[in-house]
Design an enzyme around this catalytic site. Sequence first.
Site, PDB file in Angstrom:
ATOM      1  N   ARG A   1      19.310  25.925  45.419  1.00  0.00           N
ATOM      2  CA  ARG A   1      20.219  25.379  44.499  1.00  0.00           C
ATOM      3  C   ARG A   1      19.596  24.107  43.826  1.00  0.00           C
ATOM      4  NH1 ARG A   1      22.296  29.552  44.796  1.00  0.00           N
ATOM      5  NH2 ARG A   1      24.239  30.250  45.805  1.00  0.00           N
TER       6      ARG A   1
ATOM      7  N   HIS B   1      17.858  31.173  37.258  1.00  0.00           N
ATOM      8  CA  HIS B   1      18.410  31.644  38.404  1.00  0.00           C
ATOM      9  C   HIS B   1      18.270  33.326  38.359  1.00  0.00           C
ATOM     10  CE1 HIS B   1      21.776  30.276  41.370  1.00  0.00           C
ATOM     11  NE2 HIS B   1      21.252  31.610  41.882  1.00  0.00           N
TER      12      HIS B   1
HETATM   13  O1  LIG Z   1      23.005  34.947  46.095  1.00  0.00           O
HETATM   14  C1  LIG Z   1      23.033  33.939  45.635  1.00  0.00           C
HETATM   15  O2  LIG Z   1      23.350  32.728  46.194  1.00  0.00           O
HETATM   16  C2  LIG Z   1      22.216  33.342  44.295  1.00  0.00           C
HETATM   17  O3  LIG Z   1      22.235  32.367  44.055  1.00  0.00           O
HETATM   18  C3  LIG Z   1      21.759  34.461  43.692  1.00  0.00           C
HETATM   19  O4  LIG Z   1      21.278  34.219  42.570  1.00  0.00           O
END
Ligand SMILES: O=C(O)C(=O)CO
Length: 309
Positions: free
Chosen positions: A224, A272
């Site tokens: 993240r 992402h």
């Molecule tokens: O699955 C998740 O949490 C993601 O960030 C997908 O990209």
Amino acid sequence: MTSILHCGDEERGTLWRDIFAREMPEVDFRCWPDLGDAKEIRFLVAWTLTPELIASLPNLEVLFSIGAGVDQLDLSLVPPHVRVVRMIEPGITVTMAQYIVMAALALHRDLPFYLAEQRAGRWTQRDVLLCSERTVGFLGLGELARASIQALRPLSFNLLGWSRCGADIEGVETYAGPDGLDPFLARCEILVCLLPLTEETRGILCRKLFDRLPHGAAIINAARGGHLIAEDLCAALDEGQLSAAFLDVASPEPLPQGHPFYSHPAIFLTPHIAGVTRRETAVHSLIANLRRVLAGEEPDGEVDRARGY
Ligand SMILES: O=C(O)C(=O)CO
């Protein structure tokens, strides 16, 4: 009749409704905003939440995340008795493992350096190391890290791992807890972050951590954006403490135009896409999990709400 509500991408909702009708006809699959009788909805599958959505579901029992992570769901909106479940599905794990292999090899083979040399019109050769002469360390040892480790193993990198509680993974030297972090970091030439984002891990990729890595180490963040302090990364790259970074996540997303990550020569940025929930496979994981819940069993990937993952 038991009802589940899907909130998100319309195309996915339509596909999943058809698959549910075929494979789990005993469950009524509804797509936001067509709630029908909202009192019948016991299950919700969503990527993010709004206060209106949660307020409209008085009998919600289980919230299924569409992603492997749950931090994008504002769980403060969700009553404490509601169970929260992460998505564990082959599409996410396989695509994440591919991305980590690609990034680790690109860093191992000095791709950021060679790209900069190419752009500058220079022909510069560096020594080539074997993978067995390189150490890759994983911060976080959940499903996605384990799948990535398995995909990297045939390449013969030295593999290390760190997690809060430790883990036993074949062929990986693991470290645990706060005391294990420094000795782990001191050995990571390529550091991969696949931690959940919690209050404990927010901002963990900061100057203090970078300084504990070997000089010239590289990082991969596919977890993240909130794990990383952007200014600290740019400073560590500019000063040479870090040599390069592969980033698949940012904060905020999308990253605004003009952000230094877009143009920094030592940063590879992707939007992402490292681990992607695949509609075609995720629906079967959801159905299997819903069957478990309806049979009174534990779903795979249930989140400890106090711990946050
Ligand atoms: O699955 C998740 O949490 C993601 O960030 C997908 O990209």
